[in-house]
Write an enzyme that holds these catalytic residues in place. Structure first.
Site, PDB file in Angstrom:
ATOM      1  N   CYS A   4      93.807 167.286  55.405  1.00  0.00           N
ATOM      2  CA  CYS A   4      94.531 166.686  56.531  1.00  0.00           C
ATOM      3  C   CYS A   4      95.161 167.760  57.424  1.00  0.00           C
ATOM      4  O   CYS A   4      95.907 168.624  56.952  1.00  0.00           O
ATOM      5  CB  CYS A   4      95.613 165.741  56.006  1.00  0.00           C
ATOM      6  SG  CYS A   4      96.732 165.147  57.283  1.00  0.00           S
ATOM      7  N   CYS A   7      98.991 167.741  57.327  1.00  0.00           N
ATOM      8  CA  CYS A   7      99.463 168.273  56.030  1.00  0.00           C
ATOM      9  C   CYS A   7      99.387 169.798  56.048  1.00  0.00           C
ATOM     10  O   CYS A   7     100.293 170.474  55.540  1.00  0.00           O
ATOM     11  CB  CYS A   7      98.641 167.709  54.876  1.00  0.00           C
ATOM     12  SG  CYS A   7      99.010 165.987  54.486  1.00  0.00           S
ATOM     13  N   ASP A  30     103.193 168.622  70.882  1.00  0.00           N
ATOM     14  CA  ASP A  30     101.782 168.231  70.883  1.00  0.00           C
ATOM     15  C   ASP A  30     100.966 169.333  71.543  1.00  0.00           C
ATOM     16  O   ASP A  30     101.368 169.900  72.561  1.00  0.00           O
ATOM     17  CB  ASP A  30     101.616 166.914  71.645  1.00  0.00           C
ATOM     18  CG  ASP A  30     100.262 166.280  71.408  1.00  0.00           C
ATOM     19  OD1 ASP A  30     100.210 165.235  70.730  1.00  0.00           O
ATOM     20  OD2 ASP A  30      99.258 166.823  71.905  1.00  0.00           O
ATOM     21  N   HIS A  46     102.056 162.484  52.967  1.00  0.00           N
ATOM     22  CA  HIS A  46     100.862 161.959  53.651  1.00  0.00           C
ATOM     23  C   HIS A  46     100.843 160.433  53.621  1.00  0.00           C
ATOM     24  O   HIS A  46     100.708 159.818  52.573  1.00  0.00           O
ATOM     25  CB  HIS A  46      99.570 162.501  53.033  1.00  0.00           C
ATOM     26  CG  HIS A  46      98.380 162.052  53.822  1.00  0.00           C
ATOM     27  ND1 HIS A  46      97.928 162.733  54.936  1.00  0.00           N
ATOM     28  CD2 HIS A  46      97.611 160.951  53.712  1.00  0.00           C
ATOM     29  CE1 HIS A  46      96.908 162.072  55.457  1.00  0.00           C
ATOM     30  NE2 HIS A  46      96.695 160.992  54.739  1.00  0.00           N
ATOM     31  N   ASN A  87     100.109 155.511  67.633  1.00  0.00           N
ATOM     32  CA  ASN A  87      98.743 155.012  67.745  1.00  0.00           C
ATOM     33  C   ASN A  87      98.224 154.621  66.365  1.00  0.00           C
ATOM     34  O   ASN A  87      98.656 155.157  65.341  1.00  0.00           O
ATOM     35  CB  ASN A  87      97.836 156.092  68.349  1.00  0.00           C
ATOM     36  CG  ASN A  87      98.158 156.356  69.805  1.00  0.00           C
ATOM     37  OD1 ASN A  87      98.457 155.434  70.563  1.00  0.00           O
ATOM     38  ND2 ASN A  87      98.111 157.618  70.208  1.00  0.00           N
ATOM     39  N   HIS A  96      97.216 160.893  59.927  1.00  0.00           N
ATOM     40  CA  HIS A  96      98.469 161.137  59.205  1.00  0.00           C
ATOM     41  C   HIS A  96      99.544 160.576  60.131  1.00  0.00           C
ATOM     42  O   HIS A  96      99.664 161.040  61.276  1.00  0.00           O
ATOM     43  CB  HIS A  96      98.639 162.655  58.968  1.00  0.00           C
ATOM     44  CG  HIS A  96      99.893 163.060  58.245  1.00  0.00           C
ATOM     45  ND1 HIS A  96      99.880 163.904  57.153  1.00  0.00           N
ATOM     46  CD2 HIS A  96     101.192 162.766  58.471  1.00  0.00           C
ATOM     47  CE1 HIS A  96     101.124 164.109  56.727  1.00  0.00           C
ATOM     48  NE2 HIS A  96     101.943 163.436  57.530  1.00  0.00           N
ATOM     49  N   HIS A  98     102.194 159.592  62.629  1.00  0.00           N
ATOM     50  CA  HIS A  98     103.025 160.427  63.497  1.00  0.00           C
ATOM     51  C   HIS A  98     103.502 159.600  64.680  1.00  0.00           C
ATOM     52  O   HIS A  98     102.873 158.626  65.084  1.00  0.00           O
ATOM     53  CB  HIS A  98     102.262 161.675  63.974  1.00  0.00           C
ATOM     54  CG  HIS A  98     100.954 161.380  64.612  1.00  0.00           C
ATOM     55  ND1 HIS A  98      99.817 161.088  63.887  1.00  0.00           N
ATOM     56  CD2 HIS A  98     100.590 161.315  65.913  1.00  0.00           C
ATOM     57  CE1 HIS A  98      98.812 160.873  64.717  1.00  0.00           C
ATOM     58  NE2 HIS A  98      99.253 160.984  65.957  1.00  0.00           N
ATOM     59  N   HIS A 100     104.762 159.848  68.612  1.00  0.00           N
ATOM     60  CA  HIS A 100     104.789 160.653  69.839  1.00  0.00           C
ATOM     61  C   HIS A 100     106.109 160.364  70.559  1.00  0.00           C
ATOM     62  O   HIS A 100     106.383 159.207  70.904  1.00  0.00           O
ATOM     63  CB  HIS A 100     103.657 160.259  70.789  1.00  0.00           C
ATOM     64  CG  HIS A 100     102.273 160.465  70.261  1.00  0.00           C
ATOM     65  ND1 HIS A 100     101.468 161.507  70.672  1.00  0.00           N
ATOM     66  CD2 HIS A 100     101.533 159.763  69.371  1.00  0.00           C
ATOM     67  CE1 HIS A 100     100.296 161.423  70.068  1.00  0.00           C
ATOM     68  NE2 HIS A 100     100.308 160.373  69.274  1.00  0.00           N
TER      69      HIS A 100
HETATM   70  P1  DGP Z   1      96.819 160.425  67.979  1.00  0.00           P
HETATM   71  O1  DGP Z   1      95.730 160.062  68.921  1.00  0.00           O
HETATM   72  O2  DGP Z   1      98.005 159.470  68.047  1.00  0.00           O
HETATM   73  O3  DGP Z   1      96.296 160.602  66.569  1.00  0.00           O
HETATM   74  O4  DGP Z   1      97.391 161.832  68.460  1.00  0.00           O
HETATM   75  C1  DGP Z   1      97.156 163.033  67.821  1.00  0.00           C
HETATM   76  C2  DGP Z   1      97.848 164.092  68.626  1.00  0.00           C
HETATM   77  O5  DGP Z   1      97.861 165.275  67.853  1.00  0.00           O
HETATM   78  C3  DGP Z   1      97.159 164.420  69.947  1.00  0.00           C
HETATM   79  O6  DGP Z   1      98.027 164.069  71.018  1.00  0.00           O
HETATM   80  C4  DGP Z   1      96.929 165.916  69.899  1.00  0.00           C
HETATM   81  C5  DGP Z   1      97.751 166.367  68.720  1.00  0.00           C
HETATM   82  N1  DGP Z   1      97.163 167.447  67.956  1.00  0.00           N
HETATM   83  C6  DGP Z   1      95.922 167.473  67.423  1.00  0.00           C
HETATM   84  N2  DGP Z   1      95.720 168.617  66.758  1.00  0.00           N
HETATM   85  C7  DGP Z   1      96.868 169.329  66.863  1.00  0.00           C
HETATM   86  C8  DGP Z   1      97.283 170.615  66.390  1.00  0.00           C
HETATM   87  O7  DGP Z   1      96.546 171.349  65.707  1.00  0.00           O
HETATM   88  N3  DGP Z   1      98.533 171.023  66.727  1.00  0.00           N
HETATM   89  C9  DGP Z   1      99.374 170.238  67.471  1.00  0.00           C
HETATM   90  N4  DGP Z   1     100.567 170.753  67.754  1.00  0.00           N
HETATM   91  N5  DGP Z   1      99.017 169.036  67.934  1.00  0.00           N
HETATM   92  C10 DGP Z   1      97.790 168.583  67.632  1.00  0.00           C
END
Ligand code: DGP
Length: 110
Positions: A4, A7, A30, A46, A87, A96, A98, A100
């Site tokens: 993950c 993770c 993000d 997780h 989302n 995982h 989260h 926003h």
């Molecule tokens: P979602 O579609 O809700 O699963 O959003 C996932 C978010 O995670 C997306 O807006 C971009 C962010 N994201 C993906 N990979 C990484 C990463 O490696 N580092 C950071 N800081 N954010 C990431």
């Protein structure tokens, strides 16, 4: 979970600038921001998504929203625009749970 992405970030195996860290949660920017302020608040344990929550999850969810509360104040978003977005299903790209926190120019949705 070994494979993950979040993770790995939580275990500091992948880089991210933690804005907040506690026993149960972290927050970091993000990588692909959709607003002036775009912070991910992520439980350390997780949990795949909202579909995996149960009656025992209430304390953790309260803690997550108190982190959001703290960040809203830290980034002076009270008098601006902000949203807390989760989302799920095919709209969720990182499996995982989260949250926003989006603030400022909210033209785009995540
Ligand atoms: P979602 O579609 O809700 O699963 O959003 C996932 C978010 O995670 C997306 O807006 C971009 C962010 N994201 C993906 N990979 C990484 C990463 O490696 N580092 C950071 N800081 N954010 C990431």
């Amino acid at each position: 979970m070994d494979s993950c992405l979040f993770c790995k970030i939580i275990k500091k195996e992948l880089p991210a600038k933690f804005i907040f860290e506690s026993e149960n949660a972290v927050a970091f920017p993000d990588i692909n921001p959709s607003a002036e302020v775009h912070i991910l608040i992520v439980p350390k344990g997780h949990i795949g998504g909202v579909q995996d929550l149960d009656k025992e999850s209430g304390g953790l969810l309260a803690e997550i929203y108190l982190v959001a509360n703290q960040l809203v104040k830290q980034y002076n978003l009270e008098d601006s625009l902000y949203r807390v977005v989760v989302n799920g299903g095919k709209a969720q790209h990182v499996p995982h749970l989260h949250f926003h926190l989006l603030g400022g120019n909210l033209n785009k949705l995540v």
